[in-house]
Design an enzyme around this catalytic site. Structure first.
Site, PDB file in Angstrom:
ATOM      1  N   ARG A  96       0.837  -1.208   0.000  1.00 56.79           N
ATOM      2  CA  ARG A  96       0.000   0.000   0.000  1.00 56.79           C
ATOM      3  C   ARG A  96       0.871   1.258   0.000  1.00 56.79           C
ATOM      4  NH1 ARG A  96      -3.231  -3.652  -0.637  1.00 56.79           N
ATOM      5  NH2 ARG A  96      -2.761  -3.059  -2.748  1.00 56.79           N
ATOM      6  N   GLU A  99       2.119   1.553  -3.437  1.00 54.86           N
ATOM      7  CA  GLU A  99       1.017   2.037  -4.259  1.00 54.86           C
ATOM      8  C   GLU A  99       0.806   3.543  -4.063  1.00 54.86           C
ATOM      9  OE1 GLU A  99      -3.339   0.255  -5.088  1.00 54.86           O
ATOM     10  OE2 GLU A  99      -2.959   0.778  -2.998  1.00 54.86           O
ATOM     11  N   SER A 122      15.487  14.646   2.255  1.00 56.22           N
ATOM     12  CA  SER A 122      16.412  13.680   2.842  1.00 56.22           C
ATOM     13  C   SER A 122      15.681  12.581   3.603  1.00 56.22           C
ATOM     14  CB  SER A 122      17.369  14.395   3.798  1.00 56.22           C
ATOM     15  OG  SER A 122      18.198  13.463   4.466  1.00 56.22           O
TER      16      SER A 122
END
Length: 156
Positions: A96, A99, A122
Protein backbone atom coordinates in the site's frame (compact mmCIF):
# COMPACT_ATOMS: atom_id res chain seq x y z
CA UNK A 1 33.83 3.12 17.18
CA UNK A 2 30.96 2.24 14.88
CA UNK A 3 31.39 -0.52 12.35
CA UNK A 4 29.68 -1.02 9.02
CA UNK A 5 27.95 -4.17 7.82
CA UNK A 6 29.06 -5.68 4.50
CA UNK A 7 25.81 -7.58 3.89
CA UNK A 8 22.29 -7.41 5.32
CA UNK A 9 22.44 -11.03 6.55
CA UNK A 10 23.62 -10.52 10.14
CA UNK A 11 21.13 -7.73 10.82
CA UNK A 12 18.34 -9.71 9.13
CA UNK A 13 19.05 -12.74 11.34
CA UNK A 14 19.13 -10.45 14.37
CA UNK A 15 15.78 -8.95 13.33
CA UNK A 16 14.25 -12.43 13.23
CA UNK A 17 15.55 -13.09 16.76
CA UNK A 18 14.23 -9.71 17.93
CA UNK A 19 10.74 -10.47 16.62
CA UNK A 20 10.74 -13.95 18.17
CA UNK A 21 12.00 -12.75 21.58
CA UNK A 22 9.62 -9.78 21.54
CA UNK A 23 6.69 -12.16 21.01
CA UNK A 24 7.92 -14.67 23.61
CA UNK A 25 8.27 -11.91 26.21
CA UNK A 26 5.00 -10.17 25.32
CA UNK A 27 6.73 -6.86 24.59
CA UNK A 28 5.56 -4.10 22.27
CA UNK A 29 7.76 -1.91 20.07
CA UNK A 30 6.88 0.93 22.45
CA UNK A 31 8.14 -1.16 25.40
CA UNK A 32 11.48 -1.51 23.61
CA UNK A 33 11.68 2.20 22.74
CA UNK A 34 10.70 3.46 26.20
CA UNK A 35 13.67 4.78 28.13
CA UNK A 36 16.01 4.94 25.11
CA UNK A 37 15.37 8.62 24.43
CA UNK A 38 14.90 7.66 20.78
CA UNK A 39 11.71 7.80 18.70
CA UNK A 40 9.57 4.68 18.52
CA UNK A 41 9.83 4.61 14.73
CA UNK A 42 13.64 4.79 14.73
CA UNK A 43 14.02 2.10 17.41
CA UNK A 44 11.62 -0.15 15.49
CA UNK A 45 13.51 0.47 12.23
CA UNK A 46 16.76 -0.36 14.05
CA UNK A 47 15.23 -3.62 15.26
CA UNK A 48 14.50 -4.46 11.62
CA UNK A 49 18.11 -3.73 10.69
CA UNK A 50 17.62 -0.32 9.08
CA UNK A 51 19.41 1.92 11.60
CA UNK A 52 22.22 1.75 14.14
CA UNK A 53 21.45 2.45 17.80
CA UNK A 54 23.70 4.32 20.23
CA UNK A 55 25.42 1.98 22.71
CA UNK A 56 23.17 2.78 25.69
CA UNK A 57 20.00 2.18 23.67
CA UNK A 58 21.43 -1.01 22.13
CA UNK A 59 22.29 -2.35 25.60
CA UNK A 60 18.86 -1.48 27.01
CA UNK A 61 16.94 -3.08 24.15
CA UNK A 62 19.18 -6.17 24.05
CA UNK A 63 18.74 -6.64 27.83
CA UNK A 64 14.95 -6.40 27.52
CA UNK A 65 15.05 -9.04 24.79
CA UNK A 66 17.50 -11.32 26.63
CA UNK A 67 20.14 -10.93 23.94
CA UNK A 68 23.94 -11.17 24.29
CA UNK A 69 26.85 -8.75 23.75
CA UNK A 70 27.13 -9.76 20.09
CA UNK A 71 23.58 -8.53 19.58
CA UNK A 72 24.51 -5.25 21.29
CA UNK A 73 27.39 -4.82 18.83
CA UNK A 74 25.18 -5.64 15.85
CA UNK A 75 22.52 -3.18 16.98
CA UNK A 76 25.23 -0.49 16.95
CA UNK A 77 26.56 -1.42 13.51
CA UNK A 78 25.75 0.69 10.46
CA UNK A 79 23.51 -1.52 8.32
CA UNK A 80 23.11 -1.97 4.61
CA UNK A 81 19.76 -0.23 4.37
CA UNK A 82 16.81 -1.19 2.23
CA UNK A 83 14.39 -3.83 3.44
CA UNK A 84 12.41 -4.61 0.30
CA UNK A 85 14.54 -6.89 -1.87
CA UNK A 86 13.46 -7.92 -5.33
CA UNK A 87 11.45 -4.94 -6.52
CA UNK A 88 7.70 -4.70 -5.99
CA UNK A 89 6.76 -5.72 -2.44
CA UNK A 90 4.29 -8.56 -1.96
CA UNK A 91 3.30 -7.86 1.66
CA UNK A 92 -0.10 -6.09 1.50
CA UNK A 93 0.76 -3.41 4.06
CA UNK A 94 4.11 -2.54 2.48
CA UNK A 95 2.54 -2.70 -0.98
CA UNK A 96 0.00 0.00 0.00
CA UNK A 97 2.92 2.37 0.69
CA UNK A 98 4.43 1.41 -2.67
CA UNK A 99 1.02 2.04 -4.26
CA UNK A 100 0.74 5.45 -2.56
CA UNK A 101 4.06 6.47 -4.11
CA UNK A 102 2.99 5.07 -7.49
CA UNK A 103 -0.14 7.25 -7.35
CA UNK A 104 1.22 10.34 -5.59
CA UNK A 105 4.98 10.17 -6.26
CA UNK A 106 4.99 12.45 -9.30
CA UNK A 107 2.61 14.84 -7.51
CA UNK A 108 4.90 15.02 -4.47
CA UNK A 109 7.93 15.53 -6.74
CA UNK A 110 6.21 18.37 -8.62
CA UNK A 111 5.09 20.08 -5.41
CA UNK A 112 8.52 19.72 -3.76
CA UNK A 113 10.18 21.28 -6.81
CA UNK A 114 7.59 24.05 -7.08
CA UNK A 115 7.78 24.96 -3.40
CA UNK A 116 11.49 24.34 -2.74
CA UNK A 117 13.28 24.22 -6.10
CA UNK A 118 15.43 21.49 -7.63
CA UNK A 119 16.48 19.06 -4.90
CA UNK A 120 15.39 16.18 -2.71
CA UNK A 121 13.86 15.46 0.67
CA UNK A 122 16.41 13.68 2.84
CA UNK A 123 15.71 10.25 4.28
CA UNK A 124 18.83 10.62 6.45
CA UNK A 125 18.00 13.93 8.18
CA UNK A 126 14.50 12.60 8.67
CA UNK A 127 11.76 12.00 11.22
CA UNK A 128 8.89 9.53 10.91
CA UNK A 129 5.79 9.34 13.07
CA UNK A 130 2.60 7.29 12.99
CA UNK A 131 -0.55 7.92 14.99
CA UNK A 132 -3.85 6.12 15.22
CA UNK A 133 -6.82 8.50 15.20
CA UNK A 134 -10.54 7.85 15.21
CA UNK A 135 -12.33 8.37 11.90
CA UNK A 136 -15.50 10.47 12.34
CA UNK A 137 -17.15 8.14 9.82
CA UNK A 138 -16.26 5.12 11.96
CA UNK A 139 -13.17 2.99 12.40
CA UNK A 140 -9.63 4.30 12.60
CA UNK A 141 -7.25 6.26 10.41
CA UNK A 142 -3.47 6.23 10.24
CA UNK A 143 -1.75 9.62 10.28
CA UNK A 144 1.78 9.17 8.97
CA UNK A 145 4.18 12.10 9.06
CA UNK A 146 7.31 12.09 6.91
CA UNK A 147 9.53 14.99 7.99
CA UNK A 148 12.71 15.26 5.93
CA UNK A 149 15.18 18.07 5.41
CA UNK A 150 15.16 19.63 1.94
CA UNK A 151 18.52 19.36 0.21
CA UNK A 152 18.93 21.55 -2.89
CA UNK A 153 20.78 20.31 -5.94
CA UNK A 154 24.01 22.30 -6.20
CA UNK A 155 25.98 22.81 -9.39
CA UNK A 156 29.62 21.78 -9.27
Amino acid sequence: MQHSQVSPNARQQLAETVVLNKARLGLSWQDLADGTGIALTLVTAAMFGQHALPEAAARKVAAQLGMDDDAVLLLQSIPLRGSIPGGIPSDPTIYRFYEMLQVYGSTLKALVHEQFGDGIISAINFKLDIKKVEDPEGGSRAVITLDGKYLPTKPF
